[in-house]
Design an enzyme around this catalytic site. Structure first.
Site, PDB file in Angstrom:
ATOM      1  N   PHE A 230       0.812  -1.212   0.000  1.00 14.91           N
ATOM      2  CA  PHE A 230       0.000   0.000   0.000  1.00 14.91           C
ATOM      3  C   PHE A 230       0.850   1.269   0.000  1.00 14.91           C
ATOM      4  O   PHE A 230       1.770   1.414   0.814  1.00 14.91           O
ATOM      5  CB  PHE A 230      -0.886   0.055   1.255  1.00 14.91           C
ATOM      6  CG  PHE A 230      -2.083  -0.842   1.217  1.00 14.91           C
ATOM      7  CD1 PHE A 230      -3.304  -0.387   0.745  1.00 14.91           C
ATOM      8  CD2 PHE A 230      -2.000  -2.157   1.664  1.00 14.91           C
ATOM      9  CE1 PHE A 230      -4.423  -1.204   0.716  1.00 14.91           C
ATOM     10  CE2 PHE A 230      -3.108  -2.992   1.644  1.00 14.91           C
ATOM     11  CZ  PHE A 230      -4.322  -2.513   1.169  1.00 14.91           C
ATOM     12  N   ASP A 231       0.500   2.182  -0.884  1.00 14.12           N
ATOM     13  CA  ASP A 231       0.963   3.557  -0.756  1.00 14.12           C
ATOM     14  C   ASP A 231       0.306   4.105   0.520  1.00 14.12           C
ATOM     15  O   ASP A 231      -0.687   3.542   0.999  1.00 14.12           O
ATOM     16  CB  ASP A 231       0.514   4.343  -1.997  1.00 14.12           C
ATOM     17  CG  ASP A 231       0.759   5.826  -1.877  1.00 14.12           C
ATOM     18  OD1 ASP A 231       1.868   6.212  -1.472  1.00 14.12           O
ATOM     19  OD2 ASP A 231      -0.164   6.600  -2.187  1.00 14.12           O
ATOM     20  N   LEU A 232       0.815   5.212   1.057  1.00  6.01           N
ATOM     21  CA  LEU A 232       0.236   5.774   2.278  1.00  6.01           C
ATOM     22  C   LEU A 232      -0.637   6.996   1.983  1.00  6.01           C
ATOM     23  O   LEU A 232      -1.857   6.960   2.139  1.00  6.01           O
ATOM     24  CB  LEU A 232       1.354   6.144   3.269  1.00  6.01           C
ATOM     25  CG  LEU A 232       0.921   6.770   4.593  1.00  6.01           C
ATOM     26  CD1 LEU A 232      -0.052   5.864   5.344  1.00  6.01           C
ATOM     27  CD2 LEU A 232       2.148   7.072   5.468  1.00  6.01           C
ATOM     28  N   ASP A 233      -0.024   8.089   1.523  1.00  4.16           N
ATOM     29  CA  ASP A 233      -0.762   9.332   1.270  1.00  4.16           C
ATOM     30  C   ASP A 233      -1.730   9.181   0.103  1.00  4.16           C
ATOM     31  O   ASP A 233      -1.339   8.834  -0.996  1.00  4.16           O
ATOM     32  CB  ASP A 233       0.210  10.479   0.951  1.00  4.16           C
ATOM     33  CG  ASP A 233       1.054  10.880   2.156  1.00  4.16           C
ATOM     34  OD1 ASP A 233       0.628  10.612   3.293  1.00  4.16           O
ATOM     35  OD2 ASP A 233       2.134  11.464   1.948  1.00  4.16           O
TER      36      ASP A 233
END
Length: 214
Positions: free
Chosen positions: A6-9
């Site tokens: 997963f990417d965060l932002d």
């Protein structure tokens, strides 16, 4: 796919206020005024130094000065001007319950990503958190993903990247991983299609369907 990166932002959390206010703070130190925070959403996702160069014509040295000013605000305040997307925690839990292993792969410095995940009580859902170093090492998504794969000894054929910008798609593809682009973040359908993103999900319900059926 067992391993979901997963990417965060713009993917797990909505960082709009924290990032845009930190960019505005940095620009203000260079006597650059903005009309509103909305025009700074382009900074959410890509490496910061590259965005300062692209949108404000800074050279490399000046862009890193801008990053340092950004961090003055972000490390103390902006970090927590952030919120977890509605339904995200239940979504992550459902993936864990179905046997998935979850990882964070972000261009944000690891030290900030770790604090955010801890602040929102999400640490228990992720087997690993991977990000950039403060000196710019691993600032590109390709390098972050590669580092995660190496450290966790993951098979690329059993991995899926989830992100909201083209950088997630490009980084995944350079590591021979498929990607799901989410439209609730800061990217667009056109952005994903132009970069041959394999799957596009409008919301968490569609994202879960993709993950379950890939």
């Amino acid at each position: 796919m067992k391993n979901i990166l997963f990417d965060l932002d713009g993917t797990v959390t909505d960082p709009f206020l924290g990032i845009t206010k930190a960019v505005a703070y940095s620009l203000n130190s260079f006597d650059i005024r903005i009309n509103g925070l909305d025009e700074l959403t382009v900074f959410i996702g890509p490496p910061l130094d590259e965005s300062f160069q692209k949108y404000y014509g800074m050279n490399e040295e000046k862009s890193w000065q801008a990053v340092e000013k950004y961090r003055e605000y972000y490390s103390q305040i902006g970090l927590f001007e952030n919120e977890v997307y509605e339904g995200m925690e239940d979504f992550l839990k459902s993936l864990i319950d179905s046997g998935k292993d979850l990882y964070i792969c972000t261009s944000k410095p690891y030290i900030f990503a770790k604090k955010i995940i801890e602040h929102f009580g999400l640490t228990k859902y992720f087997k690993g958190i991977y990000g950039a170093e403060l000196d710019g090492t691993r600032k590109n998504k390709k390098d972050v993903i590669a580092y995660c794969l190496q450290q966790e000894r993951l098979n690329v054929d059993d991995c899926l990247m989830v992100g909201d910008r083209k950088h997630d798609v490009i980084g995944a593809h350079l590591n021979r991983i498929q990607c799901v682009g989410v439209l609730y973040g800061y990217g667009s359908k056109e952005e994903f299609e132009n970069n041959d993103c394999e799957y596009i999900a409008k919301n968490l319900k569609e994202l879960k369907e993709v993950i379950e059926n890939v």
